[in-house]
Scaffold this motif. Sequence first.
Motif, PDB file in Angstrom:
ATOM      1  N   ILE A   1      15.443  52.976  57.977  1.00  0.00           N
ATOM      2  CA  ILE A   1      14.617  52.292  57.097  1.00  0.00           C
ATOM      3  C   ILE A   1      13.351  53.158  56.753  1.00  0.00           C
ATOM      4  CG2 ILE A   1      12.856  50.451  56.996  1.00  0.00           C
ATOM      5  CD1 ILE A   1      15.769  49.505  56.291  1.00  0.00           C
ATOM      6  N   GLU A   2      12.850  53.885  57.670  1.00  0.00           N
ATOM      7  CA  GLU A   2      11.720  54.835  57.551  1.00  0.00           C
ATOM      8  C   GLU A   2      12.139  55.962  56.811  1.00  0.00           C
ATOM      9  OE1 GLU A   2      10.135  55.191  61.278  1.00  0.00           O
ATOM     10  OE2 GLU A   2       9.065  53.323  61.275  1.00  0.00           O
ATOM     11  N   GLY A   3      13.291  56.306  56.566  1.00  0.00           N
ATOM     12  CA  GLY A   3      13.883  57.491  55.738  1.00  0.00           C
ATOM     13  C   GLY A   3      13.682  58.851  56.476  1.00  0.00           C
ATOM     14  N   ARG A   4      14.055  58.697  57.781  1.00  0.00           N
ATOM     15  CA  ARG A   4      13.946  60.038  58.392  1.00  0.00           C
ATOM     16  C   ARG A   4      15.264  60.092  59.431  1.00  0.00           C
ATOM     17  NH1 ARG A   4      12.005  58.491  63.644  1.00  0.00           N
ATOM     18  NH2 ARG A   4      10.832  56.371  63.633  1.00  0.00           N
ATOM     19  N   HIS A   5      16.272  59.657  59.137  1.00  0.00           N
ATOM     20  CA  HIS A   5      17.556  59.662  59.953  1.00  0.00           C
ATOM     21  C   HIS A   5      18.312  60.809  59.531  1.00  0.00           C
ATOM     22  CE1 HIS A   5      21.127  58.961  61.944  1.00  0.00           C
ATOM     23  NE2 HIS A   5      20.685  57.854  62.663  1.00  0.00           N
ATOM     24  N   ILE A   6      18.604  61.527  60.603  1.00  0.00           N
ATOM     25  CA  ILE A   6      19.392  62.969  60.475  1.00  0.00           C
ATOM     26  C   ILE A   6      20.489  62.649  59.805  1.00  0.00           C
ATOM     27  CG2 ILE A   6      20.501  62.826  62.677  1.00  0.00           C
ATOM     28  CD1 ILE A   6      20.161  66.158  62.651  1.00  0.00           C
ATOM     29  N   ASP A   7      21.224  61.802  59.936  1.00  0.00           N
ATOM     30  CA  ASP A   7      22.494  61.609  58.934  1.00  0.00           C
ATOM     31  C   ASP A   7      22.579  60.719  57.646  1.00  0.00           C
ATOM     32  OD1 ASP A   7      24.229  62.851  60.990  1.00  0.00           O
ATOM     33  OD2 ASP A   7      24.147  60.967  62.357  1.00  0.00           O
ATOM     34  N   VAL A   8      21.290  60.293  57.296  1.00  0.00           N
ATOM     35  CA  VAL A   8      21.150  59.629  56.327  1.00  0.00           C
ATOM     36  C   VAL A   8      20.218  60.599  55.149  1.00  0.00           C
ATOM     37  CG1 VAL A   8      20.305  57.699  54.968  1.00  0.00           C
ATOM     38  CG2 VAL A   8      21.434  57.299  57.170  1.00  0.00           C
ATOM     39  N   MET A   9      20.882  61.497  54.418  1.00  0.00           N
ATOM     40  CA  MET A   9      20.207  62.290  53.473  1.00  0.00           C
ATOM     41  C   MET A   9      19.783  61.579  52.203  1.00  0.00           C
ATOM     42  SD  MET A   9      21.821  63.826  55.805  1.00  0.00           S
ATOM     43  CE  MET A   9      23.568  63.791  55.117  1.00  0.00           C
ATOM     44  N   GLU A  10      18.454  61.674  51.994  1.00  0.00           N
ATOM     45  CA  GLU A  10      17.831  61.064  50.566  1.00  0.00           C
ATOM     46  C   GLU A  10      17.606  62.518  49.886  1.00  0.00           C
ATOM     47  OE1 GLU A  10      14.801  58.152  50.776  1.00  0.00           O
ATOM     48  OE2 GLU A  10      15.784  57.178  52.262  1.00  0.00           O
ATOM     49  N   ILE A  11      18.260  62.536  48.716  1.00  0.00           N
ATOM     50  CA  ILE A  11      18.086  63.626  47.807  1.00  0.00           C
ATOM     51  C   ILE A  11      17.532  63.243  46.562  1.00  0.00           C
ATOM     52  CG2 ILE A  11      19.260  65.553  46.738  1.00  0.00           C
ATOM     53  CD1 ILE A  11      21.346  65.130  48.966  1.00  0.00           C
ATOM     54  N   ASP A  12      16.488  63.886  45.788  1.00  0.00           N
ATOM     55  CA  ASP A  12      15.823  63.678  44.813  1.00  0.00           C
ATOM     56  C   ASP A  12      16.680  64.419  43.699  1.00  0.00           C
ATOM     57  OD1 ASP A  12      14.411  62.783  42.570  1.00  0.00           O
ATOM     58  OD2 ASP A  12      12.712  64.050  43.219  1.00  0.00           O
ATOM     59  N   ALA A  13      17.565  63.871  42.637  1.00  0.00           N
ATOM     60  CA  ALA A  13      17.935  64.717  41.822  1.00  0.00           C
ATOM     61  C   ALA A  13      17.388  65.144  40.729  1.00  0.00           C
ATOM     62  CB  ALA A  13      19.390  63.745  41.191  1.00  0.00           C
ATOM     63  N   ALA A  14      16.067  64.606  40.495  1.00  0.00           N
ATOM     64  CA  ALA A  14      15.071  65.346  39.534  1.00  0.00           C
ATOM     65  C   ALA A  14      14.646  66.662  39.910  1.00  0.00           C
ATOM     66  CB  ALA A  14      13.710  64.347  39.377  1.00  0.00           C
ATOM     67  N   SER A  15      14.673  67.077  41.271  1.00  0.00           N
ATOM     68  CA  SER A  15      14.430  68.384  41.658  1.00  0.00           C
ATOM     69  C   SER A  15      15.415  69.091  42.239  1.00  0.00           C
ATOM     70  CB  SER A  15      13.154  68.572  42.715  1.00  0.00           C
ATOM     71  OG  SER A  15      13.494  67.663  43.928  1.00  0.00           O
ATOM     72  N   ASN A  16      16.748  68.418  42.427  1.00  0.00           N
ATOM     73  CA  ASN A  16      17.730  69.287  42.893  1.00  0.00           C
ATOM     74  C   ASN A  16      19.048  68.808  42.150  1.00  0.00           C
ATOM     75  OD1 ASN A  16      17.061  70.077  45.934  1.00  0.00           O
ATOM     76  ND2 ASN A  16      16.276  67.930  45.412  1.00  0.00           N
ATOM     77  N   ASN A  17      18.931  69.285  40.778  1.00  0.00           N
ATOM     78  CA  ASN A  17      19.806  68.928  39.880  1.00  0.00           C
ATOM     79  C   ASN A  17      20.931  70.070  39.298  1.00  0.00           C
ATOM     80  OD1 ASN A  17      18.234  70.708  38.543  1.00  0.00           O
ATOM     81  ND2 ASN A  17      17.418  69.206  37.186  1.00  0.00           N
ATOM     82  N   GLY A  18      21.125  71.011  40.109  1.00  0.00           N
ATOM     83  CA  GLY A  18      21.775  72.261  39.740  1.00  0.00           C
ATOM     84  C   GLY A  18      23.051  72.045  40.628  1.00  0.00           C
ATOM     85  N   VAL A  19      24.132  73.031  39.999  1.00  0.00           N
ATOM     86  CA  VAL A  19      25.284  73.077  40.785  1.00  0.00           C
ATOM     87  C   VAL A  19      25.395  73.653  42.416  1.00  0.00           C
ATOM     88  CG1 VAL A  19      27.651  74.169  40.531  1.00  0.00           C
ATOM     89  CG2 VAL A  19      26.433  73.574  38.192  1.00  0.00           C
ATOM     90  N   ASP A  20      24.388  74.588  42.345  1.00  0.00           N
ATOM     91  CA  ASP A  20      24.062  75.157  43.714  1.00  0.00           C
ATOM     92  C   ASP A  20      23.610  73.871  44.814  1.00  0.00           C
ATOM     93  OD1 ASP A  20      24.663  77.593  42.895  1.00  0.00           O
ATOM     94  OD2 ASP A  20      22.716  77.946  42.542  1.00  0.00           O
TER      95      ASP A  20
END
Length: 618
Positions: free
Chosen positions: A118-137
């Motif tokens: 819930i606090e967004g800091r679990h090692i197995d739950v990855m929250e990714i912002d596609a606005a800044s990570n939007n490439g093929v790599d």
Amino acid sequence: MTDEIDAASADDEPGFAGFDPAPPPAAAAPTPYRVLARKYRPAHFGDLIGQDAMVRTLTNAFAAGRIPQAWMLTGVRGVGKTTTARILARALNFQTEDGGGAPTTDLVRFGVHCKEIIEGRHIDVMEIDAASNNGVDNVRQINDAVRYAPVSARYKVYIIDEVHMLSAGAFNAFLKTLEEPPPHARFIFATTEIRKVPVTVLSRCQRFDLRRVDSSLLVGHLGSICTTESVEAEEEALAAIARAAEGSVRDSLSILDQAIAHAAGKITLDDVRSMLGLADRARVIDLFEALMKGDIAAALGELRAQYDAGADPVVVLTDLAEFTHLVTRLKLVPDALKDNSLNQAERVRGGDFAQRLSVRVLARAWQMLLRGIAEVKQADRPVMAAEMVLVRLAHAADLPTPDEALKMLRDGSGTVSSGNGAPAPRPPSGGGNTALAARPILASANPMPIPAPAPRAVAQPLVQVASLEDVVALASQHRDITLKLALERDVRPVRFEQGRIEFALAEGSSRTVATDLSRRLKEWTGLTWMVAVVNAEGGATLREQAEAERERRESDAASHPAVMAVLEKFPGARIVSVRDPRAAEAQAPAASAPEDEYMNDGEPLFDDSEPDFDGIDF
């Protein structure tokens, strides 16, 4: 003596007596303030408001064990997309202290991984912002990492926010992994622009559309938070906050947070209005009434007063359009009066306007306000542009209905009389006795009387046209061979009535037939004709009809016994043409036809009683 001086000095200044005093205890660091939107963020499905359909579907899916590999959450900002993603990650990885548990939606009590997720800091739950990570790599890194098992949780969950920001190549790189992910991986996507997500991705996900939260639910939610925070707030103030949030829970909590700081006490409606630059709701209704009455002076004065009080002209017109929409809903759906989000003024006066105004007037006001709001947003002086919008609105109510305008033209008068036969009075502002009056009148901004126009004779058509054949005859009469051929060959009639012709065009026909025909009919008949090409099958063209009639006559002639006998006796003979006796009579009346001295009209051409022509060599 020296010892006494030293002792005195030590008593006066203990800090210099050869030792350091104990430092004061350090003050505890203040707890940082958490905004209401984070403090009251839902932690389980029971805390979500306004998303009952989604919660029910997910609950049933988890209970039946039908858990997909990917979800797509879409909706406007602040309705709970990221929050729902975290709750889903918590539901997938729910585990008790003793190591038991299974994926479940019953999350009232916290498990081993719940707090970190819930606090967004679990090692197995990855929250990714596609606005800044939007490439093929970036997607390639996810594809490489998803193969490895989770560290401590049951599932490795990838929450990708604003997924529509991924590039086309990144979406394509995601497809294979998204379709067949490892059994320990789950994907949750969130987006506000679902149309930008490729259908190849959507087809691999279960989609949930999170709805805007109803204003009544938002008011109740804000009220419960105010009770928890020991903050007093008027219900009308909370209703204004809910309206300003436009269905977004996060926006409503942010505005409430700001209102608590602004009011520094009980939150009132005036506090919310002054903070957001909103117009007084009651004054907006007064402005609406002045416009519908055509009282321009009162309408402009009310707008200027609200502007001086700090209201934004765009907001005033927006509130005016919102109230126009409310009155329209109340007129068409009377049960809308039961809406708890309406205040007393909206419920009483809005219902009264709904009974007195027509849908035509309300629809016209709505269209003019929509266009006016766009104009005011682009204007250098918004208040001036808003005043001109109000002027147009007030005078638009002067326009009569089409049937009233037609009646005025027929009667030859410029006004619509009131019930006693006298012209309806005009208000002193010069706006006109408009929508809220018993009958509208035809008036302008200048209160000078309008002279009655002279009666006009009803135009009579120069030529009567009742069918497409009549139009072809007119074209032939006026020697317009091109139009005549087009009418016979290309026009497939659909509808024909006085003043209106609808037809479809044959393949390869000229697209200017309708324009040319309308212009020619205006010249030939003296009336305006509506000629339209429609998307319909249409009937047969005149040429096709004539060909079918010719084939029918030849078939009838060929079946006649005498003709059959001739065709039998003369092999290779064929029927060249068959004259229609009705057409012959129409072209040459019997009275003017010369009598044939060689053949009696009553004598048949072939006599079946005569012997056959056997033995005769032709």
